[in-house]
Design a protein around this motif. Structure first.
Motif, PDB file in Angstrom:
ATOM      1  N   LYS A  32       7.598  23.579  16.379  1.00 31.95           N
ATOM      2  CA  LYS A  32       8.516  24.204  17.355  1.00 31.95           C
ATOM      3  C   LYS A  32       8.885  23.184  18.435  1.00 31.95           C
ATOM      4  CE  LYS A  32       8.198  28.650  15.946  1.00 31.95           C
ATOM      5  NZ  LYS A  32       9.154  29.694  15.741  1.00 31.95           N
TER       6      LYS A  32
ATOM      7  N   GLU B  33       4.116  32.237  21.041  1.00 33.37           N
ATOM      8  CA  GLU B  33       4.318  32.031  19.606  1.00 33.37           C
ATOM      9  C   GLU B  33       3.103  32.488  18.810  1.00 33.37           C
ATOM     10  OE1 GLU B  33       7.210  30.834  18.204  1.00 33.37           O
ATOM     11  OE2 GLU B  33       6.273  31.417  16.330  1.00 33.37           O
ATOM     12  N   ASP B  34       3.389  33.258  17.764  1.00 37.52           N
ATOM     13  CA  ASP B  34       2.355  33.660  16.804  1.00 37.52           C
ATOM     14  C   ASP B  34       1.136  34.277  17.482  1.00 37.52           C
ATOM     15  OD1 ASP B  34       4.125  32.860  14.904  1.00 37.52           O
ATOM     16  OD2 ASP B  34       3.020  31.096  14.260  1.00 37.52           O
TER      17      ASP B  34
ATOM     18  N   ASP C 195       8.359  35.458  18.104  1.00 36.68           N
ATOM     19  CA  ASP C 195       8.230  36.285  16.895  1.00 36.68           C
ATOM     20  C   ASP C 195       8.858  37.651  17.103  1.00 36.68           C
ATOM     21  OD1 ASP C 195       6.508  34.499  15.140  1.00 36.68           O
ATOM     22  OD2 ASP C 195       5.566  34.448  17.101  1.00 36.68           O
TER      23      ASP C 195
HETATM   24 MG   LIG Z   1       6.103  32.610  14.611  1.00 34.92          MG
END
Ligand SMILES: [Mg+2]
Ligand SMILES: NC(=O)C1=CN([C@@H]2O[C@H](COP(=O)(O)OP(=O)(O)OC[C@H]3O[C@@H](n4cnc5c(N)ncnc54)[C@H](O)[C@@H]3O)[C@@H](O)[C@H]2O)C=CC1
Ligand SMILES: CC(=O)C(=O)O
Length: 441
Positions: free
Chosen positions: A167, A209-210, A235
């Motif tokens: 990213k 993120e995640d 996400d």
């Molecule tokens: Mg993700």
């Protein structure tokens, strides 16, 4: 053709006689593997050396290729089998670099002590000057606790680092933003919130993120409330933006009104719930969701969404199906309805391969490689930072989705993510909307 997910590079020597490359290609094809790139490394008087990239489904299939090549005529030799994806990660993918040359003592004193002290004092007196004299306003923290890394699950923040580095590399290349991975050694929402708030002064924005559901919802809501810089859980909203863009493009090509279409969402975690909320807020009347977790179903209801008890029912009744469960192969081809739009977005492997869905009668089908939040987050943050926006809000996200759709060719669902104009357009539209809402221009 079914998409193969393992990529390996074979270094193969063949006698320099016409037809030998064909024999190698046939051997690979007969095993059912796909050939990617073919790079000629050396052409000698008697032999040619090539790197041939193959895409296979399993280790067994790779071994079959090796056996097949080794069984070809004398002189055709397989030298190495390498994993280029792994090699590309050696030493990591990003680095923090100096923008200033520091080659003389004069430069040292300008960049560091004693010169730097004057800049510190200036910022102490006038905090806004940090925007001009530091990188803060162009840096975004990419924060994960490792609890929902792609569809791989709770594999921990360190195992998730390659995604965060990816990213960061994309932020740099697509939007000129310095993305800084921050790995958290806690999954406790309060601790996550406290940590992110404590590091926030060094950043112009926060990309979550995640981070798995359900704690991702509280973490994002609280950080949005308690920080005055843009915070976005990729996400959730990055995915929702790109999914909306794909649905807008599919409906445009099919000549139907998205707002009148019936949308079925399978998987109501971070991505799924945000997609439902985004579609409902966009004006789509019939959005239905399903999840194996009762808690996830209740969450959708709390947001005003409608639920369905099973996947089969959604598949039977909906025009557009979106899946974000992390479960490969969950959608059977028998479920696909003629003319449906199927977006099976789980990474690294989708709920149904697009080729299978199309063969089964879908009008449009895509997976998470093309309908991917990479089309959204770089431009969204570029636009938000340019506008000095204090948040990423719904209007900015819709502007991003419409910008992506406007860059999509007729018949495609999304544009090429490596086309710089797409990210420029997203940034421009997000900035325009952010300025209208926050700065009043
Ligand atoms: Mg993700
Ligand atoms: N293409 C893209 O840009 C993106 C793709 N994704 C993918 O979406 C997937 C999910 O990600 P998140 O939403 O962050 O994870 P999550 O863990 O928050 O959500 C997954 C949801 O799916 C549900 N689920 C699992 N198995 C199911 C089944 N058999 N039937 C019904 N529901 C089921 C779970 O209960 C959970 O609510 C991942 O594979 C991820 O890679 C996520 C973000 C972006
Ligand atoms: C693309 C992405 O963010 C994911 O699959 O989780």
């Amino acid at each position: 053709m079914i998409t193969k997910h393992m990529i390996r590079t074979l270094m193969i020597e063949t006698p320099t006689v016409p037809g030998n490359l064909g024999k190698v290609a046939t051997a690979i094809g007969l095993v059912g593997a796909d050939i990617g790139e073919v790079e000629t490394v050396k052409v000698g008087p008697t032999y040619t050396m090539r790197n041939i990239t193959v895409q296979v489904e399993t280790e067994e299939q790779l071994n079959e290729i090796i056996t097949a090549i080794e069984g070809l005529e004398k002189g055709i030799k397989l030298h190495t089998v390498s994993d280029e994806v792994l090699s590309a990660h050696e030493g990591g993918k990003i680095a923090m670099k100096s923008k200033m040359p520091i080659k003389s003592l004069a430069e040292l004193r300008r960049v560091y002590t004693p010169g730097v002290a004057d800049v510190c004092s200036l910022i102490e007196r006038e905090p806004d000057k940090a925007e001009i004299y530091t990188t803060i306003n162009n840096s975004v923290a990419i924060v994960t606790d490792g609890t929902a890394i792609l569809g791989l699950g709770n594999i921990g923040p360190v195992a998730g680092m390659p995604v965060m580095e990816g990213k960061a590399a994309l932020f740099d290349q697509l939007a000129g933003i310095s993305g800084v991975p921050i790995l958290l050694d806690t999954t406790d929402p309060e601790e996550i919130i406290r940590t992110v708030k404590n590091i926030a002064p060094g950043f112009g924005g926060i990309l979550l993120e995640d981070i798995g559901s359900p704690h991702c919802f509280e973490v994002e809501d609280r950080l949005k409330e308690e920080l005055n810089i843009p915070v976005m859980h990729d996400d959730q909203h990055g995915t929702a933006v790109v999914t909306l863009a794909a649905a807008i493009s599919a409906c445009k090509s099919a000549g139907i009104d998205l707002k009148e279409a019936k949308v079925g969402q399978i998987g109501l975690g971070a991505a799924g719930v945000a997609i439902c909320r985004m579609f409902m807020a966009y004006g789509v009347q019939a959005v239905y969701g399903t999840d194996k977790s009762e808690m996830a179903m209740n969450r959708l209801k709390e947001y005003g969404g409608q639920t369905s008890s099973n996947i089969e029912e959604l598949m039977e009744t909906c025009d557009i199906i979106i899946a974000t469960t992390g479960v490969p192969g969950l959608i059977k081809k028998e479920f696909v309805k003629e003319g449906q739009v199927i977006l099976a977005l789980s990474n690294p492997r989708p709920e149904i391969e697009p080729e299978v869905a199309l063969e089964a009668g879908a009008a449009y089908a895509a997976d998470g490689r093309s309908v991917n939040n990479v089309l959204g987050f770089p431009g969204i943050f570029r636009g938000a930072l340019n506008a000095k926006s204090k948040e990423v809000n719904h209007e900015m996200l819709v502007a991003a989705a419409e910008a992506i759709a406007s860059c999509t060719k007729h018949g495609d669902l999304v544009p090429d993510p490596l086309q710089p104009e797409v990210h420029e357009k997203v940034a421009e539209e997000v900035e325009r909307v952010a300025r209208r809402v926050y700065v009043g221009v």
